[in-house]
Structures are given as structure tokens and as C-alpha cells.
Design an enzyme around this catalytic site. Structure first.
Site, PDB file in Angstrom:
ATOM      1  N   ASP A 191       7.134  -2.809   1.386  1.00  0.00           N
ATOM      2  CA  ASP A 191       7.320  -2.226   2.624  1.00  0.00           C
ATOM      3  C   ASP A 191       5.912  -1.657   2.970  1.00  0.00           C
ATOM      4  OD1 ASP A 191       7.282   0.207   1.168  1.00  0.00           O
ATOM      5  OD2 ASP A 191       9.085   0.951   1.534  1.00  0.00           O
ATOM      6  N   HIS A 192       6.002  -0.629   4.091  1.00  0.00           N
ATOM      7  CA  HIS A 192       4.732  -0.261   4.490  1.00  0.00           C
ATOM      8  C   HIS A 192       4.230   0.717   3.665  1.00  0.00           C
ATOM      9  CE1 HIS A 192       8.332   2.438   5.763  1.00  0.00           C
ATOM     10  NE2 HIS A 192       7.323   3.397   5.848  1.00  0.00           N
ATOM     11  N   CYS A 237       8.354  -1.738  -3.549  1.00  0.00           N
ATOM     12  CA  CYS A 237       8.216  -0.514  -2.502  1.00  0.00           C
ATOM     13  C   CYS A 237       7.810   0.719  -3.083  1.00  0.00           C
ATOM     14  CB  CYS A 237       9.623  -0.447  -1.681  1.00  0.00           C
ATOM     15  SG  CYS A 237      10.871  -0.043  -2.337  1.00  0.00           S
ATOM     16  N   GLY A 238       8.286   1.700  -2.590  1.00  0.00           N
ATOM     17  CA  GLY A 238       7.797   3.097  -3.090  1.00  0.00           C
ATOM     18  C   GLY A 238       8.450   3.324  -4.613  1.00  0.00           C
ATOM     19  N   GLY A 268      10.613   0.893  -5.666  1.00  0.00           N
ATOM     20  CA  GLY A 268      11.154  -0.272  -5.991  1.00  0.00           C
ATOM     21  C   GLY A 268      12.489  -0.375  -5.792  1.00  0.00           C
ATOM     22  N   GLY A 301      14.753   0.085  -3.000  1.00  0.00           N
ATOM     23  CA  GLY A 301      15.346  -0.097  -1.908  1.00  0.00           C
ATOM     24  C   GLY A 301      15.120  -1.700  -1.850  1.00  0.00           C
ATOM     25  N   HIS A 304      16.049 -13.791 -20.892  1.00  0.00           N
ATOM     26  CA  HIS A 304      17.319 -13.715 -21.462  1.00  0.00           C
ATOM     27  C   HIS A 304      18.480 -13.597 -20.311  1.00  0.00           C
ATOM     28  CE1 HIS A 304      16.179 -13.446 -25.665  1.00  0.00           C
ATOM     29  NE2 HIS A 304      15.358 -12.572 -25.362  1.00  0.00           N
ATOM     30  N   ARG A 344       4.728   3.686  -6.050  1.00  0.00           N
ATOM     31  CA  ARG A 344       4.590   5.146  -6.021  1.00  0.00           C
ATOM     32  C   ARG A 344       5.079   5.495  -7.596  1.00  0.00           C
ATOM     33  NH1 ARG A 344       3.670   8.474  -1.974  1.00  0.00           N
ATOM     34  NH2 ARG A 344       4.834  10.132  -2.922  1.00  0.00           N
TER      35      ARG A 344
END
Lengths: 142, 171
Positions: free
Chosen positions: B8-9, B65-66, B68, B70, B98, B109
Site C-alpha cells: 500500500d501507499h 503494508c505498514g 503487514g 491488512g 511445512h 513499519r
């Protein structure tokens, strides 16, 4: 605040620890996995289904790594879950994702870190607003 | 090996770094976006990574993402995807070996770029090692009832994007 908790065989001991920790803090903790020998599909499914059906406010599922329980939980429609091993993610996933579940790895996080993740996840609330468009999109899927 | 990657952004520059990093290592990379810092929505890119991997267009996927959370939720809500969201190399390798994980998610982040490189390298290099136990577990995960609309319907989020553009969602 009702917390649904569950674990597979390898997460059993950490689940018992967190159950006592959260009960001592005054939370209503429901243990969906009293058995010691479940696989992570069964344990994570029990927690996810309880959350999906509105039986509790927060769900915590534990296995050795947290990855398998995360794979399972996110496949249930309407369940947003964070596989976490740090307090910041556990907090932000409430604020931004409105996550109703976290998964923890008993082989990855210590008791203190698991307590910190659980605290951050339980004590924080959803911010809503612009974040709701993403939550609506997630809930549209699967 | 072909790798689909999305973000994402919040973390576009980290995704761009990983695209170049993986290309230099010899991987074919499908960069599904986002491509700039304009505010957008992580499920759009998680769905695209998932559709690419589930269809076989890509072999494996990477989502960032920030935190991860979402984007890795959205990729896992695509039928046929088994994604892990990690902050350590060991969990990534376990998930590939596994659980036959086909997507790895991280928080830009949360984890530094060195750790992100290490996690992605280890995940892409690891191989699924099927055992009767792992095969049974993977079959159970794949048997959870879910529809496959996200795999093929590129317009699945249109109504929400429209409401966003109309200002329905605001802080």
C-alpha cells in the site's frame, strides 16, 4: 470484555499462561480448547468461528509459530486477524484493521512478549473513519 | 521463478526497493502496485497478488503494508492462497516448508529492510517438504469454505472505491 482463547498441542502451555494472566486482570476468558492434543486447524477454527458468531470481543489463537493459525483464521468470512510477535502490530491492528483476532507462536514469543501483545490487542479500540473502506473490502472477500 | 509483489501507499519505497533487489537476484517480478504515495487501500493490492499466485501467473507472492496485517489478510482471503505474516526468518521458512505457504507478508513499519530482504530470500529459497501430517493440515486449510470471486472479479471493490471517491469514508 470477553476474550476467546485457544491453542494446539504446542501452544497449550502458553495458552494456559495467558488464560491465567488475563483472568487475573479481570477479563472474562473463554477457553475453546481444553484438550491438549489438538492440531492448529482445529484450535484456530474454534476461536475464529466463535469470533465470527459474536461469542466474544477478542480472539487469541496459539500454535508453535502462529502462521498456521493465521492462515486458518483469515479464511473465515468477516474474521480479520493479525499474526503478531510485537506489541506495536498488536495495537495498530486494532486501531487500523479492526482485527478481532491475533495469533501467537509459542516458539516465537516469550511469556512476557505474549502478555504485551495480548494487552496491546485487548486495550486498544478501532479508529474507524477512512480505515473503514479497507475493512469493508476485507469483509467483502471470501 | 516468478514473484508477485504488492504494497500500500505507506511502504511504496520499500516495495520498490524489493522489486529491484529481487530482479538483481534473477527473479521475474510482477509488481502489482501501488506505484506512488497517493492514499489507497491495501485489499486492492493483496487481492492482485493473490489472484496472480492462485492462477499460476506467479509462483510465489510478497505482501507489505505498514504492519503487514491488512494486505496479508486480503491476500489470504483469495482462494488457494496460504500466506504467513512474519517478523522473523524462522517462521517464514517453517511456513514454506511445512504449510506450503505461497505468500509471505511483512510490515514495512515493523521490520527493517535488512530483515525484510532476509525473510524474502529465505522464503523464496525454501521448498515445501510434504509429510503426511503437513499434507493433511494443508488439505484442511484449503477445505475451509470460501468463494472464489476475489480470484477473478477485478471489480469486486468498485462499490467501495466509488463510496470513497464520493467522500463517504472520512475521519
Amino acid at each position: 470484555m470477553k476474550v476467546i482463547i485457544g491453542a494446539d498441542a504446542k501452544g497449550y502451555a502458553l495458552k494456559e499462561h495467558l488464560k491465567n494472566y488475563l483472568t487475573d486482570k479481570g477479563y472474562d476468558v473463554v477457553d475453546k480448547t481444553p484438550e491438549k492434543d489438538l492440531d492448529l486447524f482445529e484450535s484456530a477454527s474454534r476461536v475464529a468461528k466463535a469470533i465470527q458468531q459474536g461469542e466474544g470481543d477478542r480472539g487469541i489463537a496459539i500454535d508453535e509459530y502462529g502462521a498456521g493459525s493465521f492462515m486458518v483464521a483469515t479464511k473465515y468470512k468477516g474474521v480479520i486477524c493479525a499474526e503478531t510477535s510485537d506489541e506495536h502490530s498488536s495495537k495498530m491492528t486494532r486501531s487500523h484493521n479492526n482485527a478481532s483476532m491475533i495469533t501467537l507462536g509459542s516458539g516465537i514469543v516469550s511469556e512476557r512478549l505474549a502478555e504485551g501483545c495480548a494487552d496491546a490487542f485487548i486495550e486498544n479500540e478501532y479508529a474507524g473513519g477512512r480505515h473503514q473502506v479497507r475493512v469493508d473490502m476485507l469483509n467483502r472477500m471470501c | 521463478m516468478k514473484v508477485a509483489i504488492g504494497c500500500d501507499h505507506i511502504v511504496t519505497e520499500i516495495k520498490d526497493h524489493m522489486v529491484e533487489y529481487l530482479k538483481e537476484e534473477g527473479y521475474d517480478v510482477i509488481d502489482v502496485g501501488t506505484y506512488d504515495k497517493v492514499r489507497t487501500h491495501y485489499p486492492i493490492y493483496g487481492r492482485k497478488v493473490g489472484a496472480a499466485v492462485a492462477s499460476g501467473e506467479a509462483d510465489l507472492g510478497v505482501t507489505i503494508c505498514g504492519t503487514g496485517v491488512g494486505i496479508t489478510n486480503s491476500v489470504n482471503k483469495v482462494k488457494g492462497i496460504r500466506a504467513a505474516l512474519v517478523r522473523d526468518v524462522g517462521t517464514a521458512v517453517y511456513a514454506r516448508k511445512h504449510l506450503n505457504a505461497n505468500v509471505i507478508g511483512m510490515g514495512g513499519r515493523i521490520s527493517g529492510v535488512g530483515l525484510i530482504e532476509n525473510i524474502v530470500d529465505a522464503f523464496l529459497e525454501a521448498k515445501y517438504e510434504p509429510t503426511p501430517e503437513s499434507e493433511a493440515l494443508v488439505a484442511k486449510i484449503d477445505s475451509i469454505p470460501m468463494n472464489d470471486e476475489a480470484n477473478t472479479n477485478e471489480h469486486i471493490f468498485d462499490e467501495y472505491n466509488k463510496k470513497w471517491d464520493e467522500g463517504f469514508y472520512h475521519d
